[in-house]
Design a protein around this motif. Structure first.
Motif, PDB file in Angstrom:
ATOM      1  N   MET A   1       0.841  -1.190   0.000  1.00  0.00           N
ATOM      2  CA  MET A   1       0.000   0.000   0.000  1.00  0.00           C
ATOM      3  C   MET A   1       0.884   1.251   0.000  1.00  0.00           C
ATOM      4  SD  MET A   1      -2.653   1.300   2.942  1.00  0.00           S
ATOM      5  CE  MET A   1      -3.438  -0.316   2.976  1.00  0.00           C
ATOM      6  N   PRO A   2       0.552   2.285  -0.816  1.00  0.00           N
ATOM      7  CA  PRO A   2       1.343   3.517  -0.816  1.00  0.00           C
ATOM      8  C   PRO A   2       1.280   4.192   0.552  1.00  0.00           C
ATOM      9  CG  PRO A   2      -0.124   3.405  -2.729  1.00  0.00           C
ATOM     10  CD  PRO A   2      -0.508   2.295  -1.817  1.00  0.00           C
ATOM     11  N   GLU A   3       2.310   4.998   0.852  1.00  0.00           N
ATOM     12  CA  GLU A   3       2.325   5.702   2.126  1.00  0.00           C
ATOM     13  C   GLU A   3       1.218   6.744   2.165  1.00  0.00           C
ATOM     14  OE1 GLU A   3       6.095   7.331   2.951  1.00  0.00           O
ATOM     15  OE2 GLU A   3       7.140   5.404   2.977  1.00  0.00           O
ATOM     16  N   MET A   4       0.777   7.044   3.388  1.00  0.00           N
ATOM     17  CA  MET A   4      -0.285   8.013   3.578  1.00  0.00           C
ATOM     18  C   MET A   4       0.131   9.387   3.061  1.00  0.00           C
ATOM     19  SD  MET A   4      -3.362   7.880   5.052  1.00  0.00           S
ATOM     20  CE  MET A   4      -3.327   6.761   6.463  1.00  0.00           C
ATOM     21  N   THR A   5      -0.778  10.017   2.309  1.00  0.00           N
ATOM     22  CA  THR A   5      -0.516  11.353   1.804  1.00  0.00           C
ATOM     23  C   THR A   5      -0.388  12.339   2.960  1.00  0.00           C
ATOM     24  OG1 THR A   5      -1.813  10.852  -0.159  1.00  0.00           O
ATOM     25  CG2 THR A   5      -1.379  13.165   0.285  1.00  0.00           C
ATOM     26  N   ASP A   6       0.637  13.204   2.911  1.00  0.00           N
ATOM     27  CA  ASP A   6       0.823  14.210   3.951  1.00  0.00           C
ATOM     28  C   ASP A   6       0.263  15.525   3.425  1.00  0.00           C
ATOM     29  OD1 ASP A   6       1.601  14.537   6.482  1.00  0.00           O
ATOM     30  OD2 ASP A   6       3.751  14.560   6.118  1.00  0.00           O
ATOM     31  N   VAL A   7      -0.819  16.007   4.020  1.00  0.00           N
ATOM     32  CA  VAL A   7      -1.479  17.213   3.551  1.00  0.00           C
ATOM     33  C   VAL A   7      -1.371  18.301   4.615  1.00  0.00           C
ATOM     34  CG1 VAL A   7      -3.643  18.234   2.782  1.00  0.00           C
ATOM     35  CG2 VAL A   7      -3.103  15.871   2.172  1.00  0.00           C
ATOM     36  N   VAL A   8      -0.896  19.466   4.215  1.00  0.00           N
ATOM     37  CA  VAL A   8      -0.840  20.624   5.103  1.00  0.00           C
ATOM     38  C   VAL A   8      -1.806  21.662   4.552  1.00  0.00           C
ATOM     39  CG1 VAL A   8       0.586  22.457   6.053  1.00  0.00           C
ATOM     40  CG2 VAL A   8       1.564  20.175   5.691  1.00  0.00           C
ATOM     41  N   LEU A   9      -2.786  22.041   5.338  1.00  0.00           N
ATOM     42  CA  LEU A   9      -3.798  22.972   4.859  1.00  0.00           C
ATOM     43  C   LEU A   9      -3.248  24.384   4.726  1.00  0.00           C
ATOM     44  CD1 LEU A   9      -6.966  21.886   6.897  1.00  0.00           C
ATOM     45  CD2 LEU A   9      -6.261  21.196   4.593  1.00  0.00           C
ATOM     46  N   LYS A  10      -3.637  25.039   3.626  1.00  0.00           N
ATOM     47  CA  LYS A  10      -3.221  26.409   3.395  1.00  0.00           C
ATOM     48  C   LYS A  10      -4.106  27.384   4.167  1.00  0.00           C
ATOM     49  CE  LYS A  10      -1.959  25.222  -1.389  1.00  0.00           C
ATOM     50  NZ  LYS A  10      -2.293  25.462  -2.810  1.00  0.00           N
ATOM     51  N   ARG A  11      -5.333  26.951   4.459  1.00  0.00           N
ATOM     52  CA  ARG A  11      -6.301  27.795   5.166  1.00  0.00           C
ATOM     53  C   ARG A  11      -7.368  26.892   5.772  1.00  0.00           C
ATOM     54  NH1 ARG A  11     -10.963  28.009   2.318  1.00  0.00           N
ATOM     55  NH2 ARG A  11     -10.933  27.652   0.057  1.00  0.00           N
ATOM     56  N   PRO A  12      -8.213  27.430   6.658  1.00  0.00           N
ATOM     57  CA  PRO A  12      -9.294  26.613   7.224  1.00  0.00           C
ATOM     58  C   PRO A  12     -10.145  26.017   6.101  1.00  0.00           C
ATOM     59  CG  PRO A  12      -9.090  28.644   8.454  1.00  0.00           C
ATOM     60  CD  PRO A  12      -8.181  28.776   7.263  1.00  0.00           C
ATOM     61  N   LEU A  13     -10.486  24.746   6.258  1.00  0.00           N
ATOM     62  CA  LEU A  13     -11.171  24.008   5.206  1.00  0.00           C
ATOM     63  C   LEU A  13     -12.456  23.416   5.751  1.00  0.00           C
ATOM     64  CD1 LEU A  13     -10.468  23.181   2.226  1.00  0.00           C
ATOM     65  CD2 LEU A  13      -9.663  21.022   3.164  1.00  0.00           C
ATOM     66  N   LEU A  14     -13.531  23.463   4.958  1.00  0.00           N
ATOM     67  CA  LEU A  14     -14.794  22.851   5.343  1.00  0.00           C
ATOM     68  C   LEU A  14     -15.005  21.599   4.493  1.00  0.00           C
ATOM     69  CD1 LEU A  14     -17.485  22.688   6.779  1.00  0.00           C
ATOM     70  CD2 LEU A  14     -18.391  24.411   5.188  1.00  0.00           C
ATOM     71  N   ILE A  15     -15.087  20.456   5.157  1.00  0.00           N
ATOM     72  CA  ILE A  15     -15.240  19.171   4.477  1.00  0.00           C
ATOM     73  C   ILE A  15     -16.568  18.547   4.876  1.00  0.00           C
ATOM     74  CG2 ILE A  15     -14.276  16.863   4.139  1.00  0.00           C
ATOM     75  CD1 ILE A  15     -11.545  17.985   4.847  1.00  0.00           C
ATOM     76  N   ALA A  16     -17.386  18.211   3.878  1.00  0.00           N
ATOM     77  CA  ALA A  16     -18.684  17.577   4.098  1.00  0.00           C
ATOM     78  C   ALA A  16     -18.612  16.117   3.661  1.00  0.00           C
ATOM     79  CB  ALA A  16     -19.766  18.304   3.306  1.00  0.00           C
ATOM     80  N   ILE A  17     -19.020  15.222   4.540  1.00  0.00           N
ATOM     81  CA  ILE A  17     -18.980  13.786   4.242  1.00  0.00           C
ATOM     82  C   ILE A  17     -20.370  13.193   4.472  1.00  0.00           C
ATOM     83  CG2 ILE A  17     -17.917  11.565   4.782  1.00  0.00           C
ATOM     84  CD1 ILE A  17     -15.511  13.052   5.873  1.00  0.00           C
ATOM     85  N   ASP A  18     -20.924  12.607   3.430  1.00  0.00           N
ATOM     86  CA  ASP A  18     -22.240  11.969   3.520  1.00  0.00           C
ATOM     87  C   ASP A  18     -22.144  10.505   3.136  1.00  0.00           C
ATOM     88  OD1 ASP A  18     -23.936  14.258   4.212  1.00  0.00           O
ATOM     89  OD2 ASP A  18     -23.380  15.030   2.241  1.00  0.00           O
ATOM     90  N   GLY A  19     -23.211   9.766   3.446  1.00  0.00           N
ATOM     91  CA  GLY A  19     -23.253   8.364   3.055  1.00  0.00           C
ATOM     92  C   GLY A  19     -24.169   7.561   3.949  1.00  0.00           C
ATOM     93  N   PRO A  20     -24.493   6.343   3.550  1.00  0.00           N
ATOM     94  CA  PRO A  20     -25.391   5.489   4.327  1.00  0.00           C
ATOM     95  C   PRO A  20     -24.714   4.904   5.557  1.00  0.00           C
ATOM     96  CG  PRO A  20     -24.552   4.292   2.444  1.00  0.00           C
ATOM     97  CD  PRO A  20     -24.063   5.700   2.292  1.00  0.00           C
TER      98      PRO A  20
END
Length: 221
Positions: A1-20
């Motif tokens: 499995m590839p290594e986990m992506t390292d993400v550094v946010l440039k600014r506050p981020l709003l993430i919406a997650i939906d699903g059953p």
């Protein structure tokens, strides 16, 4: 499995997650919130708390007026109950969520959290479509009914519960039909959501996929 992506946010981020139910959205939401250092709200707890409070009070969960009255008085402290995570609470939540008055009463609660100064991750059934249509990143996490029923069955068996897979599968399908068929804010992907099917993926793979989506969004903005 590839290594986990390292993400550094440039600014506050709003993430919406939906699903059953049992698709893995809660696990993903918590993982993203931790990795990206964002506040997290499990909006399903709002409906679970209302359902549980109504059950304790002996109220009819199909009584829209009674459910709305409970929703209007909901406090953050009600979300700290220890009995909101089980299957029963999930079924109660699905029943009260069909009431338009309940959903209307909770909109401000959720939007206030979502638009705080530090960004946020919210997961639920209508975050990307109704609560936060302006979310920066929208994800729709799903899996086949059979896979979700197997996950729920295995989870309950691990807790020493005696459960039947076919019965769980019937419950999952019934809840899907109820959530997707309701008039108010039916369960569906937002038009601009990225769909992640977790049927053949583990939690780490799902998180890696989502982090990659966030990273790609940042590159475009």
């Amino acid at each position: 499995m590839p290594e986990m992506t390292d993400v550094v946010l440039k600014r506050p981020l709003l993430i919406a997650i939906d699903g059953p139910a049992a698709a893995g959205k809660g696990t993903l939401a918590q993982g993203l919130a931790t990795r990206l250092q964002l506040p997290y709200l499990d909006t399903g707890l709002l409906y679970r708390a209302i359902g549980k409070l109504m059950q304790i009070a002996g109220l009819d969960l199909d009584d829209a007026q009674a459910a709305t009255a409970v929703a209007e008085k909901l406090t953050p402290a009600d979300l700290q109950r220890a009995d909101l995570r089980g299957r029963e609470a999930g079924e109660l939540a699905s029943r009260v969520a069909v009431h338009s008055g309940v959903r209307a009463a909770l909109i401000a609660f959720q939007r206030d959290f979502a638009h705080g100064p530090h960004g946020a991750v919210l997961d639920g059934r209508d975050i990307g479509t109704v609560i936060c249509p302006d979310a920066d990143v929208k994800l729709y996490v799903t899996a086949s009914a059979e896979v979700r029923a197997r996950r729920r069955t295995d989870e309950l068996l691990a807790k020493g519960r005696s459960v039947d897979y076919q019965a769980i599968l019937s419950e999952v399908k019934a809840r899907d039909a109820r959530d997707s068929g309701r008039v108010e804010a039916p369960l569906r992907p937002a038009d601009d959501a990225t769909v992640i099917d977790t049927s053949a993926l583990g939690p780490a793979e799902v998180l890696m996929t989502a982090l990659s989506i966030v990273e790609n969004w940042q590159k475009r903005h």
